[in-house]
Design a protein around this motif. Structure first.
Motif, mmCIF file in Angstrom:
data_model
loop_
_atom_site.group_PDB
_atom_site.id
_atom_site.type_symbol
_atom_site.label_atom_id
_atom_site.label_comp_id
_atom_site.label_asym_id
_atom_site.label_seq_id
_atom_site.Cartn_x
_atom_site.Cartn_y
_atom_site.Cartn_z
ATOM 1 N N CYS A 80 4.342 4.615 -2.994
ATOM 2 C CA CYS A 80 4.094 3.233 -3.380
ATOM 3 C C CYS A 80 5.381 2.663 -3.949
ATOM 4 C CB CYS A 80 2.943 3.131 -4.373
ATOM 5 S SG CYS A 80 3.255 3.880 -5.985
ATOM 6 N N GLN A 84 4.092 -2.808 -6.951
ATOM 7 C CA GLN A 84 2.715 -2.928 -6.473
ATOM 8 C C GLN A 84 1.746 -2.944 -7.643
ATOM 9 O OE1 GLN A 84 2.979 0.261 -3.213
ATOM 10 N NE2 GLN A 84 1.215 -0.971 -2.620
ATOM 11 N N VAL A 89 -2.664 0.371 -5.575
ATOM 12 C CA VAL A 89 -2.289 1.775 -5.450
ATOM 13 C C VAL A 89 -3.503 2.673 -5.670
ATOM 14 C CG1 VAL A 89 -0.836 3.621 -6.368
ATOM 15 C CG2 VAL A 89 0.121 1.333 -6.001
#
Length: 151
Positions: A80, A84, A89
């Motif tokens: 990730c 984010q 996630v």
């Protein structure tokens, strides 16, 4: 909106694809972890887990001194980006049933941290979504559904 940068662990140890699996196992033992990111020049290239070492190497009769991490690591790993959202996630972790995800910078794909379910649980301010994610990750896959590589 909380981002992964707000909850991730920044102090992450990695190994090189050219390290031996014995070195990787020793680091895992010293750090009390079951997985390590694999990097080349700080760029994420994979993950190696205690399961990779135990199952892949041992089942193939590979010795710890001469077997390199790149022979047993998982190359195509879920990762990730630090910008984010935590919710996004967690959803990805739930979908592919992993408990930890390497965090990379968006511009150059360099490893900047790792986020685990423990990080998310310690920061559980999301009205139970973390508990739901953990439950979903821990649930067995339905019969016939392919599993992902452990991380």
């Amino acid at each position: 909106m909380k981002t992964i940068a707000d909850v991730m662990s920044r102090d992450v140890t990695s190994v090189s694809p050219d390290d031996t699996i014995r070195h990787a196992a020793e680091l895992m033992d010293d750090l009390d972890v079951g997985a390590l990111p694999v990097t080349e020049g700080n760029r994420l290239t994979g993950m190696v887990t205690d399961r990779d070492i135990t199952i892949r190497a041992t089942a193939a009769g590979l010795g710890p001194e001469e077997t390199l991490v790149d022979e047993v690591m998982t190359e195509d790993v879920c990762h990730c980006y630090e910008d984010q959202s935590v919710e996004e996630v967690m959803e990805d972790m739930r979908d592919i049933q992993v408990r930890r995800v390497p965090v990379v910078s968006r511009d150059d794909h360099k490893l900047v941290g790792i986020v685990s379910m423990a990080d998310l649980v310690l920061d559980d301010t999301d009205d139970g979504k973390t508990v739901e994610t953990l439950r979903d990750i821990s649930s067995p896959l339905p019969p016939g559904q392919p599993s992902t590589s452990p991380q």
